[in-house]
Motif scaffolding. Sequence first.
Motif, short mmCIF file in Angstrom:
data_model
loop_
_atom_site.label_atom_id
_atom_site.label_comp_id
_atom_site.label_asym_id
_atom_site.label_seq_id
_atom_site.Cartn_x
_atom_site.Cartn_y
_atom_site.Cartn_z
N MET A 177 5.52 54.52 83.63
CA MET A 177 4.68 54.96 84.72
C MET A 177 5.07 56.38 85.14
O MET A 177 4.20 57.18 85.47
N ILE A 178 6.35 56.67 85.08
CA ILE A 178 6.81 58.01 85.42
C ILE A 178 6.29 59.02 84.40
O ILE A 178 5.80 60.09 84.78
N VAL A 179 6.36 58.67 83.14
CA VAL A 179 5.89 59.57 82.09
C VAL A 179 4.39 59.80 82.21
O VAL A 179 3.92 60.94 82.09
N LEU A 180 3.63 58.76 82.48
CA LEU A 180 2.19 58.90 82.66
C LEU A 180 1.89 59.80 83.86
O LEU A 180 0.98 60.63 83.81
N GLY A 181 2.63 59.65 84.93
CA GLY A 181 2.45 60.51 86.10
C GLY A 181 2.71 61.97 85.79
O GLY A 181 1.96 62.85 86.22
N VAL A 182 3.76 62.24 85.02
CA VAL A 182 4.08 63.62 84.65
C VAL A 182 2.98 64.20 83.75
O VAL A 182 2.56 65.35 83.92
N ILE A 183 2.50 63.40 82.81
CA ILE A 183 1.44 63.86 81.91
C ILE A 183 0.18 64.18 82.71
O ILE A 183 -0.46 65.22 82.49
N LEU A 184 -0.20 63.32 83.64
CA LEU A 184 -1.38 63.58 84.46
C LEU A 184 -1.19 64.79 85.36
O LEU A 184 -2.13 65.55 85.59
N ALA B 6 8.98 56.09 90.34
CA ALA B 6 10.34 56.39 90.80
C ALA B 6 10.86 55.29 91.73
O ALA B 6 12.02 54.89 91.65
N ILE B 7 10.00 54.79 92.61
CA ILE B 7 10.41 53.72 93.53
C ILE B 7 10.75 52.45 92.75
O ILE B 7 11.79 51.81 93.00
N LEU B 8 9.91 52.08 91.79
CA LEU B 8 10.19 50.89 90.99
C LEU B 8 11.45 51.05 90.16
O LEU B 8 12.23 50.11 90.00
N HIS C 24 17.56 44.91 92.33
CA HIS C 24 16.51 44.08 92.91
C HIS C 24 15.53 43.67 91.83
O HIS C 24 15.19 44.44 90.96
N ALA C 25 15.06 42.44 91.91
CA ALA C 25 14.05 41.97 90.96
C ALA C 25 12.71 42.59 91.32
O ALA C 25 12.27 42.52 92.46
N VAL C 26 12.07 43.22 90.36
CA VAL C 26 10.77 43.87 90.58
C VAL C 26 9.76 43.17 89.69
O VAL C 26 9.86 43.21 88.47
N GLY C 27 8.79 42.53 90.30
CA GLY C 27 7.75 41.85 89.52
C GLY C 27 8.30 40.72 88.67
O GLY C 27 7.80 40.46 87.59
N GLY C 28 9.35 40.06 89.12
CA GLY C 28 9.93 38.96 88.37
C GLY C 28 10.91 39.39 87.30
O GLY C 28 11.41 38.56 86.54
N ARG C 29 11.23 40.68 87.24
CA ARG C 29 12.18 41.18 86.23
C ARG C 29 13.41 41.75 86.93
O ARG C 29 13.30 42.33 88.00
N ARG C 30 14.55 41.60 86.29
CA ARG C 30 15.76 42.17 86.86
C ARG C 30 15.82 43.68 86.68
O ARG C 30 16.38 44.38 87.49
N HIS C 31 15.25 44.18 85.59
CA HIS C 31 15.24 45.62 85.32
C HIS C 31 13.81 46.07 85.10
O HIS C 31 13.02 45.37 84.51
N TYR C 32 13.51 47.24 85.58
CA TYR C 32 12.16 47.80 85.40
C TYR C 32 12.31 49.15 84.73
O TYR C 32 12.96 50.05 85.23
#
Length: 51
Positions: free
Chosen positions: A1-8, A32-34, A42-50
């Motif tokens: 998501m960070i890479v897509l944001g930079v590209i846009l 960046a927040i995720l 912290h678990a994000v969206g049911g995952r331990r690492h995002y």
Amino acid sequence: MIVLGVILLIIGFVANIAILWTIGIILLVIGAILWLLGAAGHAVGGRRHYW
């Protein structure tokens, strides 16, 4: 998501399209927040690492 944001951000800046610039900033901030939440253990969206 960070890479897509930079590209846009880059495409929006080069092509002078404001909506791409805005969407890029939003995706960059959300990514960046995720990433920070996942790195802090912290678990994000049911995952331990995002990434």
